[in-house]
Design an enzyme around this catalytic site. Structure first.
Site, PDB file in Angstrom:
ATOM      1  N   ARG A   1       0.824  -1.213   0.000  1.00  0.00           N
ATOM      2  CA  ARG A   1       0.000   0.000   0.000  1.00  0.00           C
ATOM      3  C   ARG A   1       0.858   1.263   0.000  1.00  0.00           C
ATOM      4  O   ARG A   1       0.527   2.250  -0.661  1.00  0.00           O
ATOM      5  CB  ARG A   1      -0.935   0.001   1.214  1.00  0.00           C
ATOM      6  CG  ARG A   1      -1.917  -1.165   1.225  1.00  0.00           C
ATOM      7  CD  ARG A   1      -2.914  -1.044   2.351  1.00  0.00           C
ATOM      8  NE  ARG A   1      -3.838   0.053   2.117  1.00  0.00           N
ATOM      9  CZ  ARG A   1      -4.639   0.560   3.037  1.00  0.00           C
ATOM     10  NH1 ARG A   1      -4.621   0.070   4.275  1.00  0.00           N
ATOM     11  NH2 ARG A   1      -5.459   1.542   2.754  1.00  0.00           N
TER      12      ARG A   1
ATOM     13  N   GLN B   1     -10.241  10.267   6.399  1.00  0.00           N
ATOM     14  CA  GLN B   1     -10.000   8.878   6.765  1.00  0.00           C
ATOM     15  C   GLN B   1      -8.874   8.287   5.921  1.00  0.00           C
ATOM     16  O   GLN B   1      -8.441   7.160   6.165  1.00  0.00           O
ATOM     17  CB  GLN B   1     -11.274   8.052   6.557  1.00  0.00           C
ATOM     18  CG  GLN B   1     -12.458   8.539   7.372  1.00  0.00           C
ATOM     19  CD  GLN B   1     -13.756   7.875   6.947  1.00  0.00           C
ATOM     20  OE1 GLN B   1     -14.016   6.731   7.293  1.00  0.00           O
ATOM     21  NE2 GLN B   1     -14.571   8.578   6.184  1.00  0.00           N
TER      22      GLN B   1
ATOM     23  N   HIS C   1      -7.252   8.512  10.871  1.00  0.00           N
ATOM     24  CA  HIS C   1      -6.817   7.115  10.835  1.00  0.00           C
ATOM     25  C   HIS C   1      -5.311   6.974  10.696  1.00  0.00           C
ATOM     26  O   HIS C   1      -4.811   5.877  10.435  1.00  0.00           O
ATOM     27  CB  HIS C   1      -7.519   6.368   9.698  1.00  0.00           C
ATOM     28  CG  HIS C   1      -8.988   6.157   9.937  1.00  0.00           C
ATOM     29  ND1 HIS C   1      -9.877   5.814   8.940  1.00  0.00           N
ATOM     30  CD2 HIS C   1      -9.719   6.235  11.081  1.00  0.00           C
ATOM     31  CE1 HIS C   1     -11.093   5.708   9.458  1.00  0.00           C
ATOM     32  NE2 HIS C   1     -11.020   5.959  10.751  1.00  0.00           N
TER      33      HIS C   1
ATOM     34  N   CYS D   1      17.392   1.611  20.980  1.00  0.00           N
ATOM     35  CA  CYS D   1      16.051   1.022  20.938  1.00  0.00           C
ATOM     36  C   CYS D   1      16.016  -0.178  20.006  1.00  0.00           C
ATOM     37  O   CYS D   1      15.970  -1.317  20.464  1.00  0.00           O
ATOM     38  CB  CYS D   1      14.996   2.056  20.522  1.00  0.00           C
ATOM     39  SG  CYS D   1      13.309   1.369  20.552  1.00  0.00           S
TER      40      CYS D   1
ATOM     41  N   GLY E   1     -16.681  10.965  -0.889  1.00  0.00           N
ATOM     42  CA  GLY E   1     -15.998   9.720  -1.208  1.00  0.00           C
ATOM     43  C   GLY E   1     -15.898   8.737  -0.069  1.00  0.00           C
ATOM     44  O   GLY E   1     -14.884   8.065   0.081  1.00  0.00           O
TER      45      GLY E   1
END
Length: 304
Positions: free
Chosen positions: A100, A135, A153, A207, A244
């Site tokens: 994606r 979104q 989101h 980390c 949309g």
């Protein structure tokens, strides 16, 4: 299901519902498709809120979770976008999101993105405001020039460390060497089964924790700070456009009806009616790349 949806709105929990629920409707008349009437409302509005969904990204060629793109390989896309899926198989979920990301990185803003950005810039000079509550998890709105964007989101172009929580913008392509050439969506493609230590890792000092996409998975709560800003916009806007979106993902599905309950005009731009269409003043059916730009174009009453 209605109780679940109400809980989702209250808690900011992201969930998807295919059930159509009906409540009190503000006006029993069918929503109008009269663009001239919408343009009158647009010309008077001082604070416009646009709620955008995957249909806006689709105008740039970014596939949605719906229709023919519901599956990635043999899995439902929505089943991969969960914290449980990431915990069970981070390699598979990272392949899905790598696909994606690479797709989104290859796309350019569409006429919809450009119309929204131009409208915001133009109205700002008139002392009016436009906010986009989106979104979408790509950054096509920002690429087009939109400044006031609330991404409820999250963002494909950000990562978050599961160990230290550090969030950073990340547009590297590929995001890590092990994902290069991976993520093809075809059903006969086997999982790459990348070892966890080869997946994207945190670069913060001492980390090296596992990174995840900084998106809101289904079943997770939305960022409370962003939701607070969204609530303020919904309470103060004097015109709302829902563009949309299928209006079945909560809590965003209730944003338009929430505005309509104040008696504020709400216009829906979508390829087909949705479970929330009946709440709205206007409904313009068709691809938003066709319907939205003329709706946001300069009005004859504008002096700047």
């Amino acid at each position: 299901m209605l109780l679940q949806q109400r809980a989702a709105v209250a808690l900011g929990l992201r969930m998807c519902s295919s059930h159509v629920t009906r409540g009190p409707v503000m006006d029993t008349a069918r929503p109008s498709s009269d663009m001239s009437e919408f343009r009158k409302a647009f010309s008077k509005a001082k604070h416009i809120a646009l709620i955008t969904g995957a249909g806006v990204s689709a105008e740039s060629g970014v596939p949605t979770f719906r229709g023919p793109n519901e599956k990635w390989r043999t899995w439902q896309s929505q089943d991969l976008a969960t914290p449980e899926a990431f915990s069970r198989n981070p390699s598979r979920v990272w392949e899905f999101y790598h696909y994606r990301r690479e797709l989104a990185l290859s796309k350019k803003p569409s006429s919809v993105h450009l119309a929204i950005a131009e409208c915001e810039s133009r109205l700002r000079k008139q002392g009016r405001s436009v906010v986009v509550i989106t979104q979408c998890i790509d950054d096509l709105l920002q690429q087009a020039g939109s400044k006031h964007v609330l991404k409820i989101h999250g963002s494909l172009m950000e990562t978050r460390c599961v160990s230290c929580g550090h969030v950073t913008v990340n547009k590297r392509s590929p995001i890590c060497a092990a994902l290069k050439g991976k993520g093809a969506p075809d059903p006969d493609v086997a999982d790459a089964q990348i070892p966890v230590d080869k997946l994207p890792r945190c670069r913060e000092t001492d980390c090296r924790g596992l990174l995840r996409p900084n998106v809101v998975f289904f079943g997770e709560t939305l960022d409370s700070h962003i939701l607070t800003k969204v609530e303020k916009e919904l309470e103060t806007c004097d015109l709302c456009l829902v563009v949309g979106t299928s209006s079945i993902v909560y809590p965003a599905a209730m944003f338009g009806p929430q505005v309509a309950s104040r008696g504020i005009p709400v216009a829906e731009f979508n390829t087909q009616p949705t479970p929330k269409t009946e709440y709205f003043t206007f409904h313009f059916q068709g691809p938003c790349g066709t319907t939205l730009p003329p709706a946001l174009a300069r009005h004859e009453s504008e002096v700047i």
